[in-house]
Design a protein around this motif. Sequence first.
Motif, PDB file in Angstrom:
ATOM      1  N   PRO A  30       1.456  93.146  -7.555  1.00 48.21           N
ATOM      2  CA  PRO A  30       0.825  94.222  -6.779  1.00 48.21           C
ATOM      3  C   PRO A  30      -0.025  95.169  -7.620  1.00 48.21           C
ATOM      4  N   GLN A  31       0.315  95.317  -8.913  1.00 44.07           N
ATOM      5  CA  GLN A  31      -0.412  96.288  -9.735  1.00 44.07           C
ATOM      6  C   GLN A  31      -1.791  95.803 -10.169  1.00 44.07           C
ATOM      7  N   PHE A  32      -2.095  94.514  -9.939  1.00 43.47           N
ATOM      8  CA  PHE A  32      -3.373  93.985 -10.374  1.00 43.47           C
ATOM      9  C   PHE A  32      -4.332  93.849  -9.197  1.00 43.47           C
ATOM     10  N   GLU A  33      -5.533  94.421  -9.367  1.00 46.30           N
ATOM     11  CA  GLU A  33      -6.590  94.261  -8.386  1.00 46.30           C
ATOM     12  C   GLU A  33      -7.536  93.184  -8.916  1.00 46.30           C
ATOM     13  N   VAL A  34      -7.662  92.076  -8.215  1.00 42.29           N
ATOM     14  CA  VAL A  34      -8.476  90.959  -8.681  1.00 42.29           C
ATOM     15  C   VAL A  34      -9.534  90.626  -7.634  1.00 42.29           C
ATOM     16  N   ASP A  35     -10.784  90.609  -8.061  1.00 45.35           N
ATOM     17  CA  ASP A  35     -11.873  90.259  -7.150  1.00 45.35           C
ATOM     18  C   ASP A  35     -12.148  88.758  -7.228  1.00 45.35           C
ATOM     19  N   ASP A  36     -12.456  88.146  -6.086  1.00 38.99           N
ATOM     20  CA  ASP A  36     -12.874  86.744  -6.088  1.00 38.99           C
ATOM     21  C   ASP A  36     -14.224  86.641  -6.800  1.00 38.99           C
ATOM     22  N   LEU A  37     -14.344  85.680  -7.661  1.00 39.84           N
ATOM     23  CA  LEU A  37     -15.617  85.519  -8.356  1.00 39.84           C
ATOM     24  C   LEU A  37     -15.769  84.110  -8.883  1.00 39.84           C
ATOM     25  N   GLY A  38     -17.007  83.772  -9.212  1.00 39.51           N
ATOM     26  CA  GLY A  38     -17.315  82.498  -9.825  1.00 39.51           C
ATOM     27  C   GLY A  38     -18.200  82.734 -11.032  1.00 39.51           C
ATOM     28  N   MET A  39     -18.250  81.763 -11.923  1.00 40.65           N
ATOM     29  CA  MET A  39     -19.099  81.885 -13.108  1.00 40.65           C
ATOM     30  C   MET A  39     -19.593  80.512 -13.537  1.00 40.65           C
ATOM     31  N   ASN A  47     -30.074  69.609 -28.367  1.00 35.86           N
ATOM     32  CA  ASN A  47     -30.478  68.757 -27.238  1.00 35.86           C
ATOM     33  C   ASN A  47     -29.617  67.517 -27.044  1.00 35.86           C
ATOM     34  N   LYS A  48     -29.107  66.937 -28.126  1.00 36.76           N
ATOM     35  CA  LYS A  48     -28.393  65.679 -28.023  1.00 36.76           C
ATOM     36  C   LYS A  48     -26.909  65.779 -28.379  1.00 36.76           C
ATOM     37  N   SER A  49     -26.409  66.965 -28.569  1.00 37.60           N
ATOM     38  CA  SER A  49     -25.028  67.119 -29.004  1.00 37.60           C
ATOM     39  C   SER A  49     -24.024  66.761 -27.910  1.00 37.60           C
ATOM     40  N   ALA A  50     -22.972  66.079 -28.320  1.00 37.57           N
ATOM     41  CA  ALA A  50     -21.888  65.754 -27.386  1.00 37.57           C
ATOM     42  C   ALA A  50     -21.060  66.990 -27.073  1.00 37.57           C
ATOM     43  N   GLU A  51     -21.285  68.081 -27.821  1.00 34.46           N
ATOM     44  CA  GLU A  51     -20.546  69.323 -27.610  1.00 34.46           C
ATOM     45  C   GLU A  51     -21.164  70.176 -26.507  1.00 34.46           C
ATOM     46  N   ASN A  52     -22.325  69.791 -26.012  1.00 34.58           N
ATOM     47  CA  ASN A  52     -22.926  70.511 -24.888  1.00 34.58           C
ATOM     48  C   ASN A  52     -22.043  70.340 -23.646  1.00 34.58           C
ATOM     49  N   TYR A  53     -21.997  71.355 -22.802  1.00 40.45           N
ATOM     50  CA  TYR A  53     -21.270  71.211 -21.543  1.00 40.45           C
ATOM     51  C   TYR A  53     -21.728  72.273 -20.544  1.00 40.45           C
ATOM     52  N   LEU A  54     -21.439  71.994 -19.296  1.00 41.13           N
ATOM     53  CA  LEU A  54     -21.668  72.945 -18.206  1.00 41.13           C
ATOM     54  C   LEU A  54     -20.321  73.164 -17.532  1.00 41.13           C
ATOM     55  N   GLU A  55     -19.914  74.412 -17.400  1.00 40.20           N
ATOM     56  CA  GLU A  55     -18.603  74.704 -16.826  1.00 40.20           C
ATOM     57  C   GLU A  55     -18.736  75.642 -15.637  1.00 40.20           C
ATOM     58  N   THR A 131     -22.714  85.099 -13.420  1.00 45.12           N
ATOM     59  CA  THR A 131     -21.754  85.328 -12.343  1.00 45.12           C
ATOM     60  C   THR A 131     -22.320  84.796 -11.030  1.00 45.12           C
ATOM     61  N   LEU A 132     -21.464  84.116 -10.263  1.00 42.78           N
ATOM     62  CA  LEU A 132     -21.886  83.510  -9.003  1.00 42.78           C
ATOM     63  C   LEU A 132     -21.205  84.197  -7.825  1.00 42.78           C
TER      64      LEU A 132
END
Length: 296
Positions: A30-39, A47-55, A131-132
Amino acid sequence: MYDELELMQQKEQQIPGSVQFSIYRYRKMPQFEVDDLGMLIYHKVDNKSAENYLELRFCISGNMYCRHKQAECDSCKFGSSPVCEQRSPSIDVMSFLFSPTHLSQFISAGKMKTLPDEIIHFKHSSSFSKTLSLCGRTRTVLEGLLNHNYSGAMENIFLNAQMQMLLLFSLECMIGDKEETSFSCKFLANEADREKIEKAREILLQHIGEPITIKELSRKVAINECYLKKGFKELYGTTVFDFYQGQRMEHARYLLYEKGLSVTEVSMMLGYSSISHFSTAFKKHTGIKPCELLLH
């Protein structure tokens, strides 16, 4: 923040096609106020790295789940059992990680015309977070992911389809955007610096009853005070002080109204030097005096 909440459920899975997702369900306090959000988080090394990602990350609060069933309870959901002892509000935190391999299937030949095209190709120049807003379509998909009954191959097909829809709706939000997706504070393009700001927020939530200065906070996360204040404002849309004060007053409201503590007790628990200082701060945030809340 989530370190302080009770984890109800956890699910992590790799879907064929190089997509990873995780769902963590916490019991909402109850003590936490949390807003719905996306990111949306675009991470690019080169350009070619395997470490690239979209989250894609989403935080949804307010759903009611039955602790006995470990799933959404129809009676709880529609308010048919308001006194059910197993009824529990939750915070659902979801992450969907798309690899370059998976996104390559959507690449088409020709000139890149929009920011989503650049993102899918990993041609956008620098990493960023955006932020979405959660539209009705996105909420419907997330609800389906939380409450489906598929298993085996059917589950993989369903999950893949829903994650593609989330990706589509999220990228739609960026059509027409240009460089404004980059942070105005350039240091926030560095993931390590963003994590320091996020850690600062967690520390503030952990020190609700122990006042902490910005100087102390900046030392704890190893970042310059000026960067901390500017970065916090850009990431969360509020100042460090206003965020901290708001959380303290919401916690005070919980202690007074839900726990039935006295104004004196709450004032002391939050580290105020006098009841009058606490009352002034509480009224500024809520519009009423602490003693008035006790009468409701």
